[in-house]
Each structure stands twice: as C-alpha cells, then as structure tokens.
Design a protein around this motif. Structure first.
Motif, PDB file in Angstrom:
ATOM      1  N   ILE A  58     -10.434  -2.209  -3.380  1.00  0.00           N
ATOM      2  CA  ILE A  58      -9.600  -1.917  -2.209  1.00  0.00           C
ATOM      3  C   ILE A  58     -10.339  -1.231  -1.076  1.00  0.00           C
ATOM      4  O   ILE A  58      -9.893  -1.264   0.075  1.00  0.00           O
ATOM      5  CB  ILE A  58      -8.378  -1.067  -2.618  1.00  0.00           C
ATOM      6  CG1 ILE A  58      -7.357  -1.043  -1.467  1.00  0.00           C
ATOM      7  CG2 ILE A  58      -8.794   0.359  -2.984  1.00  0.00           C
ATOM      8  CD1 ILE A  58      -5.963  -1.073  -1.878  1.00  0.00           C
ATOM      9  N   GLU A  65     -12.300  -0.180   2.073  1.00  0.00           N
ATOM     10  CA  GLU A  65     -12.709  -0.896   3.283  1.00  0.00           C
ATOM     11  C   GLU A  65     -14.149  -0.576   3.671  1.00  0.00           C
ATOM     12  O   GLU A  65     -14.693  -1.170   4.588  1.00  0.00           O
ATOM     13  CB  GLU A  65     -11.762  -0.573   4.438  1.00  0.00           C
ATOM     14  CG  GLU A  65     -11.763   0.886   4.853  1.00  0.00           C
ATOM     15  CD  GLU A  65     -10.583   1.238   5.756  1.00  0.00           C
ATOM     16  OE1 GLU A  65      -9.591   0.466   5.801  1.00  0.00           O
ATOM     17  OE2 GLU A  65     -10.656   2.284   6.415  1.00  0.00           O
ATOM     18  N   ILE A 120      -9.223   3.497   2.353  1.00  0.00           N
ATOM     19  CA  ILE A 120      -8.459   2.354   2.818  1.00  0.00           C
ATOM     20  C   ILE A 120      -7.426   2.842   3.837  1.00  0.00           C
ATOM     21  O   ILE A 120      -6.734   3.828   3.603  1.00  0.00           O
ATOM     22  CB  ILE A 120      -7.748   1.623   1.639  1.00  0.00           C
ATOM     23  CG1 ILE A 120      -6.903   0.455   2.142  1.00  0.00           C
ATOM     24  CG2 ILE A 120      -6.915   2.579   0.816  1.00  0.00           C
ATOM     25  CD1 ILE A 120      -7.683  -0.676   2.739  1.00  0.00           C
ATOM     26  N   ILE A 123      -4.051   2.447   5.281  1.00  0.00           N
ATOM     27  CA  ILE A 123      -2.790   1.832   4.864  1.00  0.00           C
ATOM     28  C   ILE A 123      -2.060   1.241   6.070  1.00  0.00           C
ATOM     29  O   ILE A 123      -1.539   0.132   6.028  1.00  0.00           O
ATOM     30  CB  ILE A 123      -1.904   2.852   4.136  1.00  0.00           C
ATOM     31  CG1 ILE A 123      -2.584   3.344   2.847  1.00  0.00           C
ATOM     32  CG2 ILE A 123      -0.519   2.259   3.825  1.00  0.00           C
ATOM     33  CD1 ILE A 123      -2.817   2.271   1.810  1.00  0.00           C
ATOM     34  N   ARG A 152      -7.088  -6.677  -4.859  1.00  0.00           N
ATOM     35  CA  ARG A 152      -6.874  -5.732  -3.769  1.00  0.00           C
ATOM     36  C   ARG A 152      -5.395  -5.416  -3.542  1.00  0.00           C
ATOM     37  O   ARG A 152      -4.992  -4.253  -3.437  1.00  0.00           O
ATOM     38  CB  ARG A 152      -7.503  -6.295  -2.491  1.00  0.00           C
ATOM     39  CG  ARG A 152      -7.374  -5.412  -1.264  1.00  0.00           C
ATOM     40  CD  ARG A 152      -7.997  -6.101  -0.053  1.00  0.00           C
ATOM     41  NE  ARG A 152      -7.840  -5.313   1.143  1.00  0.00           N
ATOM     42  CZ  ARG A 152      -8.676  -4.363   1.539  1.00  0.00           C
ATOM     43  NH1 ARG A 152      -9.736  -4.083   0.799  1.00  0.00           N
ATOM     44  NH2 ARG A 152      -8.473  -3.678   2.643  1.00  0.00           N
ATOM     45  N   GLY A 153      -4.571  -6.458  -3.466  1.00  0.00           N
ATOM     46  CA  GLY A 153      -3.150  -6.246  -3.220  1.00  0.00           C
ATOM     47  C   GLY A 153      -2.474  -5.480  -4.340  1.00  0.00           C
ATOM     48  O   GLY A 153      -1.602  -4.644  -4.098  1.00  0.00           O
ATOM     49  N   ARG A 160      -3.464  -1.840  -4.000  1.00  0.00           N
ATOM     50  CA  ARG A 160      -2.731  -1.254  -2.870  1.00  0.00           C
ATOM     51  C   ARG A 160      -1.301  -0.893  -3.276  1.00  0.00           C
ATOM     52  O   ARG A 160      -0.817   0.204  -3.003  1.00  0.00           O
ATOM     53  CB  ARG A 160      -2.696  -2.239  -1.702  1.00  0.00           C
ATOM     54  CG  ARG A 160      -1.942  -1.717  -0.475  1.00  0.00           C
ATOM     55  CD  ARG A 160      -1.472  -2.849   0.407  1.00  0.00           C
ATOM     56  NE  ARG A 160      -0.564  -3.717  -0.334  1.00  0.00           N
ATOM     57  CZ  ARG A 160      -0.593  -5.044  -0.276  1.00  0.00           C
ATOM     58  NH1 ARG A 160      -1.473  -5.668   0.487  1.00  0.00           N
ATOM     59  NH2 ARG A 160       0.268  -5.771  -0.997  1.00  0.00           N
ATOM     60  N   ASP A 161      -0.623  -1.821  -3.952  1.00  0.00           N
ATOM     61  CA  ASP A 161       0.753  -1.567  -4.374  1.00  0.00           C
ATOM     62  C   ASP A 161       0.833  -0.385  -5.335  1.00  0.00           C
ATOM     63  O   ASP A 161       1.777   0.420  -5.264  1.00  0.00           O
ATOM     64  CB  ASP A 161       1.344  -2.815  -5.028  1.00  0.00           C
ATOM     65  CG  ASP A 161       1.550  -3.956  -4.033  1.00  0.00           C
ATOM     66  OD1 ASP A 161       1.484  -3.709  -2.807  1.00  0.00           O
ATOM     67  OD2 ASP A 161       1.758  -5.102  -4.490  1.00  0.00           O
TER      68      ASP A 161
END
Length: 199
Positions: A42, A44, A82, A84, A179-180, A183-184
C-alpha cells in the motif's frame, strides 16, 4: 482545486491547500504473517524495511513450517505511508514479529492512533502477544486474517473465540498482497479509533 480539498483562507483572495493530517498507525503480528508485505502493498513511497537474512541460528528459533520460502525477517521495523484523501495521510510502522524484539514495541507504537494485528490462521498462537499488547494498553485495534493462498483455516467467528477478543474489536479477512484489501483493513482501524474517541 476540487471542492473536497481543504483550504486555508488568507487575508487576501489567495487560498492555499492545507497539507493532509499525519496519522500514525502500527501493523503488528507474529513472525511471517505478512506485515512487510502489507506495508509494501500500500505504501506510496518505496517502503523502508529492516530485513535481515534468516540465519541457521534464527531458523532454529523461528518456526518456518508454514513459510518455507521465507529467507529474510524484519529486525527493527517497516515504514511506509499512504494518502487516504486530501485531508489524511497514514504513516505505517510495522513491528518485528519475533518475541525477542518485543522491547522495541513501546517506541514504535508511541503516538499511534491504532493498530492492525495481522494473523496467519494456521498459526494462531503467534498472534496472542500482539493482541494482548493492544488490549492491555487500551489502544484501538482490528484483527486481520491474512488469506494465504486465497483462504483462511478458520473463519472470523472461530478466530474471535480463539483469541477471546472483545465484541467491539473488528475481525476481518484481507489479503496483504492486495493494495485495496490493505487499504480497507486500515480504514477499519481508523473507524475503530474514531468510534472509541467519540464514545
């Protein structure tokens, strides 16, 4: 500039975009559960890792049964970040998983709003220390079952019972490689921290 971007209004007609609020979050768990993978999935920025080769001595201490291809281990911490949304940026600190590095946890966790405890359901015993750490210090956290090979050995309810975590602690399934999904999982921790603050 979009309507969602926070602005600082000056005395004149010019406006400046306010930088996102920095928030610290910890990713914890036992040896080889996917902490470094989650940060790397995740972040960046190129994540900072403190990986060292697993020596014969370490292999005799750390259980490699379910991670036979693992050749390195975190010896200090992982770090990534990251954004958000325009208002919020997460700074992620991954803890080392082995008990012998537990003395570092207090420094790593200081100032964090919450933690994500990653669990390998094939090795539930390895995550007790992390769960206990957050419970005893009353730090908001969520438990994330890492779906190795796309599956978990035990479902959410079984793991909640086995770990004896309180009902208000979220227990979810995620994939540290996606990644998603990461993030969740992090957003679940943020919601948990916010809910406890407002409560």
């Amino acid at each position: 500039m979009t309507p969602t971007e926070p602005v600082i209004r000056g005395a004149g007609t010019q406006t400046a975009v306010r930088p996102p609020l920095p928030v610290k979050m910890v990713i914890a768990g036992g040896f080889g559960v996917g902490k470094t993978t989650a940060v790397g999935s995740i972040s960046e920025i190129e994540p900072l890792t403190t990986e060292a080769a697993i020596t014969e001595v370490a292999a005799g201490v750390d259980d490699l049964t379910h991670t036979p291809r693992k050749t390195t281990t975190t010896v200090a911490m992982d770090f990534g970040c990251i954004t958000i949304d325009p208002t919020l940026k997460l700074y992620l600190f991954g803890t080392p998983g082995q008990e012998r590095f537990g003395f570092m946890w207090d420094d790593i966790v200081e100032g964090a709003v919450g933690g994500l405890v990653i669990v390998d359901t094939r090795r539930l015993d390895d995550c007790y220390a992390a769960v206990d750490y957050f419970e005893h210090r009353e730090i908001p956290f969520a438990v994330a079952l890492n779906a190795f090979d796309g599956k978990v050995e035990y479902d959410v309810d079984q793991v909640r019972w086995a770990l004896d975590v309180a009902e208000h602690v979220p227990v979810i399934v995620f994939d540290a490689r996606e990644r998603g999904s990461v993030r969740d999982a992090l957003l679940v921790v943020l919601e948990q921290a916010l809910a406890l603050t407002e409560g």
